[in-house]
Enzyme design. Structure first.
Site, short mmCIF file in Angstrom:
data_model
loop_
_atom_site.label_atom_id
_atom_site.label_comp_id
_atom_site.label_asym_id
_atom_site.label_seq_id
_atom_site.Cartn_x
_atom_site.Cartn_y
_atom_site.Cartn_z
N LEU A 177 0.85 -1.19 0.00
CA LEU A 177 0.00 0.00 0.00
C LEU A 177 0.89 1.24 0.00
O LEU A 177 1.60 1.50 0.96
CB LEU A 177 -0.93 0.00 1.22
CG LEU A 177 -2.13 0.97 1.13
CD1 LEU A 177 -3.24 0.50 2.06
CD2 LEU A 177 -1.75 2.40 1.48
N HIS A 223 7.14 1.58 10.96
CA HIS A 223 7.74 2.81 10.46
C HIS A 223 6.73 3.95 10.59
O HIS A 223 5.51 3.74 10.49
CB HIS A 223 8.12 2.59 8.99
CG HIS A 223 8.98 3.65 8.40
ND1 HIS A 223 8.49 4.86 7.96
CD2 HIS A 223 10.32 3.68 8.13
CE1 HIS A 223 9.46 5.58 7.46
NE2 HIS A 223 10.58 4.89 7.55
#
Length: 345
Positions: free
Chosen positions: A130, A234
């Site tokens: 994504l 992240h």
């Protein structure tokens, strides 16, 4: 007017756009390597999957691209792998808890976590890849990119596994340095994180079998900077993580072997988008002035011409829904066609 984004199957002529997104995605985004040969092969496999040109359906690797219909620009992507661990190993660290106890030491008891190398998700479906260009994030575009994958799965559930998982990129700085890798993986692989990441994306992962530690690794023996990032994603993936949690995914006490990023999982039947979606006959009409119309998603619910977009939808009786004319143009359908809809609550 609807938001001018539509998800559709990738094509071979998407290679320049996919290369651009791979370069923009940054270090640690393993599913988008900056390698023209790999990305070209991925586009070919996606085309074969959508057209059912496969020896086995679990080999399917479906790549969806997001078009800005106002400009024709490809601005994002997302993907589904029907079955992982089949054509090559799918390694992860499973976090196990070991109970320690000693009567001789005054009934001392405590638990310790350890990392164990596993390949336990064979045949499970993975959602991932994504990515949206920075100036196209927000306004529901990320939700469209994410949920279109589940609408696609609902159109042909027999093509996908009963368990669905997602890996999130772990903590990696702008220079491509991973604290988890520096404190653990480097000792066994003797290479930089970027090189290990590249090999993971471009080989059959035999090097992992050859070099990974064969015994459990006690988490408490790792330096603090490595322990702190185990199971953390992240900063760029926080939004995607929230969407996965909304969908029903939960942390499965499993992390990536390179950057320590979390793996989340759920059962296909528990996916919120699939549970809340339904098939209706779609008609054209003026819905923007109707107070009962609701925002949602519409998909064509068929292969190989799967498409999905955001829409304003007015539901009627007898499984009939109404939306604006431009939605028919985006999905390349005509009034009276059957579609799948999902409505925001």
């Amino acid at each position: 007017m609807s938001i001018p984004y539509v998800m559709r199957p990738s094509r071979m002529d998407d290679l320049p756009a996919l290369m651009e997104m791979a370069e923009l995605s940054g270090p640690g985004f393993t599913s988008l390597p900056v390698d023209e040969g790999i990305l070209k092969d991925r586009l070919k496999k996606s085309e074969d999957a959508f057209h059912a040109r496969l020896q086995r359906i679990e080999y399917g690797k479906y790549l969806l691209m997001m078009d800005n219909t106002d400009t024709g620009e490809v601005v994002g992507c997302s993907a589904v792998k029907a079955g992982v661990g089949i054509d090559q190993p799918f390694f992860n660290y499973r976090i196990i808890t070991l109970a320690q106890a000693s009567h001789a030491a005054g009934n001392l008891r405590f638990d310790m976590d350890a990392l164990v190398l596993t390949n336990e998700y064979v045949g499970c479906t993975e959602v991932g890849t994504l990515f949206l260009k920075a100036n196209h994030r927000g306004g529901g575009a990320g939700r469209l990119a994410a949920q279109s994958r589940y609408l696609m799965m609902a159109a042909a559930p027999e093509r996908f596994g009963e368990k669905v998982l997602a890996e999130l990129r772990g903590v990696v700085d702008q220079n491509g340095v991973s604290p988890f890798w520096e404190c653990l993986g480097r000792h066994f692989f003797r290479m930089d994180f970027k090189e290990a990441d590249r090999l993971s994306a471009t080989t059959d992962n035999q090097f992992i079998c050859d070099l990974m530690p064969k015994y459990p690794i006690y988490v408490d023996l790792l330096p603090p900077e490595a322990r702190e990032v185990i199971g953390r994603c992240h900063s760029d993936g926080v939004g995607a993580y929230k969407l996965l949690q909304w969908e029903g995914f939960e942390f499965d006490r499993t992390v990536d072997i390179f950057d320590g990023g979390p793996l989340v999982a759920t059962q296909k039947r528990h996916l919120r988008t699939i549970q809340e979606s339904r098939v209706v006959k779609l008609e054209s009409g003026d819905v923007h002035s109707d107070a009962e119309a609701r925002k949602g998603l519409v998909s064509t619910d068929k292969y190989p011409d799967f498409r999905a977009c955001q829409a304003q939808i007015l539901c009627q009786e007898d499984d009939v829904a109404i939306t604006s004319k431009d939605i028919f143009e985006q999905l390349k359908i005509k009034p009276g066609d059957k579609v799948r809809i999902w409505l925001r609550s």
